[in-house]
Design a protein around this motif. Structure first.
Motif, PDB file in Angstrom:
ATOM      1  N   GLU A  94       0.798  -1.216  -0.112  1.00 37.45           N
ATOM      2  CA  GLU A  94       0.071  -0.107   0.117  1.00 37.45           C
ATOM      3  C   GLU A  94       0.763   1.158  -0.009  1.00 37.45           C
ATOM      4  O   GLU A  94       0.780   2.205  -0.724  1.00 37.45           O
ATOM      5  CB  GLU A  94      -0.955  -0.086   1.239  1.00 37.45           C
ATOM      6  N   LYS A  95       1.849   1.277   0.852  1.00 38.66           N
ATOM      7  CA  LYS A  95       2.885   2.281   0.944  1.00 38.66           C
ATOM      8  C   LYS A  95       3.621   2.562  -0.676  1.00 38.66           C
ATOM      9  O   LYS A  95       3.602   3.782  -1.047  1.00 38.66           O
ATOM     10  CB  LYS A  95       3.875   2.338   1.904  1.00 38.66           C
ATOM     11  N   ALA A  96       3.716   1.455  -1.055  1.00 40.76           N
ATOM     12  CA  ALA A  96       4.498   1.571  -2.302  1.00 40.76           C
ATOM     13  C   ALA A  96       3.580   2.013  -3.604  1.00 40.76           C
ATOM     14  O   ALA A  96       4.068   2.962  -4.417  1.00 40.76           O
ATOM     15  CB  ALA A  96       5.054   0.224  -2.881  1.00 40.76           C
ATOM     16  N   LYS A  97       2.306   1.740  -3.426  1.00 39.50           N
ATOM     17  CA  LYS A  97       1.295   2.118  -4.397  1.00 39.50           C
ATOM     18  C   LYS A  97       1.114   3.715  -4.233  1.00 39.50           C
ATOM     19  O   LYS A  97       1.037   4.571  -5.335  1.00 39.50           O
ATOM     20  CB  LYS A  97       0.034   1.459  -4.260  1.00 39.50           C
ATOM     21  N   ARG A  98       1.120   4.080  -2.742  1.00 39.33           N
ATOM     22  CA  ARG A  98       0.881   5.529  -2.604  1.00 39.33           C
ATOM     23  C   ARG A  98       2.156   6.398  -3.223  1.00 39.33           C
ATOM     24  O   ARG A  98       1.911   7.484  -3.655  1.00 39.33           O
ATOM     25  CB  ARG A  98       0.582   5.837  -1.123  1.00 39.33           C
ATOM     26  N   LEU A  99       3.176   5.829  -2.924  1.00 35.89           N
ATOM     27  CA  LEU A  99       4.499   6.567  -3.288  1.00 35.89           C
ATOM     28  C   LEU A  99       4.538   6.680  -4.950  1.00 35.89           C
ATOM     29  O   LEU A  99       5.118   7.705  -5.208  1.00 35.89           O
ATOM     30  CB  LEU A  99       5.756   5.817  -2.688  1.00 35.89           C
ATOM     31  N   ALA A 100       4.294   5.603  -5.563  1.00 34.10           N
ATOM     32  CA  ALA A 100       4.121   5.664  -7.174  1.00 34.10           C
ATOM     33  C   ALA A 100       3.284   6.696  -7.652  1.00 34.10           C
ATOM     34  O   ALA A 100       3.451   7.451  -8.594  1.00 34.10           O
ATOM     35  CB  ALA A 100       3.895   4.348  -7.668  1.00 34.10           C
ATOM     36  N   GLN A 101       2.090   6.790  -6.849  1.00 30.81           N
ATOM     37  CA  GLN A 101       1.072   7.767  -7.331  1.00 30.81           C
ATOM     38  C   GLN A 101       1.666   9.113  -7.047  1.00 30.81           C
ATOM     39  O   GLN A 101       1.507   9.994  -7.889  1.00 30.81           O
ATOM     40  CB  GLN A 101      -0.395   7.399  -6.532  1.00 30.81           C
ATOM     41  N   SER A 102       2.197   9.651  -5.838  1.00 32.41           N
ATOM     42  CA  SER A 102       2.634  10.787  -5.470  1.00 32.41           C
ATOM     43  C   SER A 102       3.760  11.065  -6.530  1.00 32.41           C
ATOM     44  O   SER A 102       3.685  12.365  -7.024  1.00 32.41           O
ATOM     45  CB  SER A 102       3.239  10.674  -3.995  1.00 32.41           C
ATOM     46  N   ALA A 104       4.133   9.789  -9.433  1.00 30.14           N
ATOM     47  CA  ALA A 104       3.804  10.399 -11.075  1.00 30.14           C
ATOM     48  C   ALA A 104       3.009  11.922 -10.692  1.00 30.14           C
ATOM     49  O   ALA A 104       3.392  12.494 -11.999  1.00 30.14           O
ATOM     50  CB  ALA A 104       2.534   9.361 -11.160  1.00 30.14           C
ATOM     51  N   LEU A 105       2.166  12.086  -9.727  1.00 30.59           N
ATOM     52  CA  LEU A 105       1.821  13.667  -9.721  1.00 30.59           C
ATOM     53  C   LEU A 105       2.880  14.707  -9.793  1.00 30.59           C
ATOM     54  O   LEU A 105       2.761  15.700 -10.306  1.00 30.59           O
ATOM     55  CB  LEU A 105       0.984  13.599  -8.480  1.00 30.59           C
ATOM     56  N   LEU A 106       4.111  14.265  -9.186  1.00 37.93           N
ATOM     57  CA  LEU A 106       5.158  15.415  -9.065  1.00 37.93           C
ATOM     58  C   LEU A 106       5.875  15.222 -10.337  1.00 37.93           C
ATOM     59  O   LEU A 106       6.278  16.473 -10.926  1.00 37.93           O
ATOM     60  CB  LEU A 106       6.138  14.821  -7.995  1.00 37.93           C
ATOM     61  N   GLU A 107       6.062  14.185 -10.914  1.00 35.76           N
ATOM     62  CA  GLU A 107       6.567  14.275 -12.391  1.00 35.76           C
ATOM     63  C   GLU A 107       5.610  15.135 -13.382  1.00 35.76           C
ATOM     64  O   GLU A 107       6.206  15.721 -14.238  1.00 35.76           O
ATOM     65  CB  GLU A 107       6.848  12.818 -13.042  1.00 35.76           C
ATOM     66  N   LYS A 108       4.198  14.964 -13.351  1.00 41.94           N
ATOM     67  CA  LYS A 108       3.393  15.681 -14.203  1.00 41.94           C
ATOM     68  C   LYS A 108       3.533  17.147 -14.055  1.00 41.94           C
ATOM     69  O   LYS A 108       3.578  18.152 -14.528  1.00 41.94           O
ATOM     70  CB  LYS A 108       1.861  15.089 -13.805  1.00 41.94           C
ATOM     71  N   ARG A 109       3.643  17.675 -12.519  1.00 47.35           N
ATOM     72  CA  ARG A 109       4.045  19.004 -12.157  1.00 47.35           C
ATOM     73  C   ARG A 109       5.142  19.465 -12.790  1.00 47.35           C
ATOM     74  O   ARG A 109       5.241  20.623 -13.365  1.00 47.35           O
ATOM     75  CB  ARG A 109       3.766  19.091 -10.782  1.00 47.35           C
ATOM     76  N   VAL A 110       6.253  18.623 -12.526  1.00 46.76           N
ATOM     77  CA  VAL A 110       7.654  19.198 -13.167  1.00 46.76           C
ATOM     78  C   VAL A 110       7.439  19.372 -14.708  1.00 46.76           C
ATOM     79  O   VAL A 110       7.994  20.160 -15.356  1.00 46.76           O
ATOM     80  CB  VAL A 110       8.856  18.123 -12.646  1.00 46.76           C
ATOM     81  N   ARG A 111       6.931  18.438 -15.547  1.00 47.59           N
ATOM     82  CA  ARG A 111       6.790  18.454 -16.951  1.00 47.59           C
ATOM     83  C   ARG A 111       5.765  19.756 -17.288  1.00 47.59           C
ATOM     84  O   ARG A 111       6.218  20.591 -18.235  1.00 47.59           O
ATOM     85  CB  ARG A 111       6.130  17.172 -17.352  1.00 47.59           C
ATOM     86  N   GLU A 112       4.799  19.891 -16.551  1.00 50.34           N
ATOM     87  CA  GLU A 112       3.986  21.061 -16.950  1.00 50.34           C
ATOM     88  C   GLU A 112       4.862  22.614 -16.547  1.00 50.34           C
ATOM     89  O   GLU A 112       4.678  23.391 -17.661  1.00 50.34           O
ATOM     90  CB  GLU A 112       2.806  21.272 -16.003  1.00 50.34           C
ATOM     91  N   LEU A 113       5.649  22.710 -15.554  1.00 55.11           N
ATOM     92  CA  LEU A 113       6.503  23.700 -15.351  1.00 55.11           C
ATOM     93  C   LEU A 113       7.376  23.887 -16.172  1.00 55.11           C
ATOM     94  O   LEU A 113       7.901  24.919 -16.695  1.00 55.11           O
ATOM     95  CB  LEU A 113       6.938  23.565 -13.786  1.00 55.11           C
ATOM     96  N   GLU A 114       8.034  22.938 -16.745  1.00 64.43           N
ATOM     97  CA  GLU A 114       9.000  22.936 -17.838  1.00 64.43           C
ATOM     98  C   GLU A 114       8.487  23.177 -19.071  1.00 64.43           C
ATOM     99  O   GLU A 114       9.105  24.134 -19.656  1.00 64.43           O
ATOM    100  CB  GLU A 114      10.094  21.581 -17.973  1.00 64.43           C
ATOM    101  N   ASN A 115       7.356  23.019 -19.418  1.00 62.54           N
ATOM    102  CA  ASN A 115       6.684  23.467 -20.627  1.00 62.54           C
ATOM    103  C   ASN A 115       6.139  25.080 -20.440  1.00 62.54           C
ATOM    104  O   ASN A 115       6.478  25.699 -21.416  1.00 62.54           O
ATOM    105  CB  ASN A 115       5.506  22.617 -20.852  1.00 62.54           C
ATOM    106  N   LYS A 116       5.954  25.359 -19.394  1.00 63.92           N
ATOM    107  CA  LYS A 116       5.513  26.883 -18.971  1.00 63.92           C
ATOM    108  C   LYS A 116       7.043  27.609 -19.516  1.00 63.92           C
ATOM    109  O   LYS A 116       6.830  28.698 -19.921  1.00 63.92           O
ATOM    110  CB  LYS A 116       5.157  27.156 -17.785  1.00 63.92           C
ATOM    111  N   LEU A 117       8.132  27.053 -18.728  1.00 64.39           N
ATOM    112  CA  LEU A 117       9.386  27.821 -18.934  1.00 64.39           C
ATOM    113  C   LEU A 117       9.890  27.813 -20.455  1.00 64.39           C
ATOM    114  O   LEU A 117      10.401  28.787 -20.882  1.00 64.39           O
ATOM    115  CB  LEU A 117      10.432  27.426 -18.192  1.00 64.39           C
ATOM    116  N   ASP A 118       9.717  26.822 -21.225  1.00 64.13           N
ATOM    117  CA  ASP A 118      10.122  26.747 -22.825  1.00 64.13           C
ATOM    118  C   ASP A 118       9.199  27.693 -23.398  1.00 64.13           C
ATOM    119  O   ASP A 118       9.723  27.966 -24.413  1.00 64.13           O
ATOM    120  CB  ASP A 118       9.804  25.360 -23.005  1.00 64.13           C
ATOM    121  N   GLN A 119       7.845  27.791 -23.073  1.00 64.52           N
ATOM    122  CA  GLN A 119       6.945  28.643 -23.944  1.00 64.52           C
ATOM    123  C   GLN A 119       7.278  30.102 -23.709  1.00 64.52           C
ATOM    124  O   GLN A 119       7.331  31.056 -24.369  1.00 64.52           O
ATOM    125  CB  GLN A 119       5.590  28.669 -23.525  1.00 64.52           C
ATOM    126  N   HIS A 120       7.993  30.479 -22.587  1.00 63.91           N
ATOM    127  CA  HIS A 120       8.481  32.006 -22.161  1.00 63.91           C
ATOM    128  C   HIS A 120       9.656  32.222 -22.819  1.00 63.91           C
ATOM    129  O   HIS A 120      10.522  32.318 -23.026  1.00 63.91           O
ATOM    130  CB  HIS A 120       8.289  32.241 -20.645  1.00 63.91           C
TER     131      HIS A 120
END
Length: 120
Positions: A94-102, A104-120
């Motif tokens: 259960e802890k491993a599942k929660r860690l993997a989900q967390s 994945a969410l952090l990777e998504k946020r990093v990608r979104e921030l990188e895309n915003k920086l690339d566009q500016h």
């Protein structure tokens, strides 16, 4: 029970107890999971030091041969260990599942921030 066998069982039980404490000291075994093993080692020391306890338990549980009582107790101990390990594995899964989900969410946020920086 012969005195020699009683001393050998007592020595083996004390060695088991020493191994458990060594593993606790080196953090190879957590206190939470060592309690069952400590109880088992203490019971073995009791049975080796005072074999009369086995005969009393045999009479209370209405078991004919003391060896059968020992096998029943060992079987119950193994079941408790298996249950304890199953609970630990379930919690870790259960802890491993929660860690993997967390993660994945952090990777998504990093990608979104990188895309915003690339566009500016």
């Amino acid at each position: 029970m012969s005195v020699t066998l009683q001393l050998e069982l007592l020595l083996g039980s004390v060695c088991l107890l020493a191994v458990i404490f060594y593993m606790l000291k080196k953090n190879l075994l957590s206190v939470k999971y060592s309690l069952l093993w400590l109880f088992f080692a203490a019971a073995l020391i009791l049975f080796a030091a005072v074999p009369y306890v086995v005969y009393v338990l045999r009479d209370i549980l209405n078991i004919e041969i003391p060896v059968n009582l020992v096998f029943v107790l060992l079987f119950c101990f193994v079941l408790l260990v298996l249950l304890s390990v199953s609970v630990a594995i379930s919690q870790l899964a259960e802890k491993a599942k929660r860690l993997a989900q967390s993660n994945a969410l952090l990777e998504k946020r990093v990608r979104e921030l990188e895309n915003k920086l690339d566009q500016h």
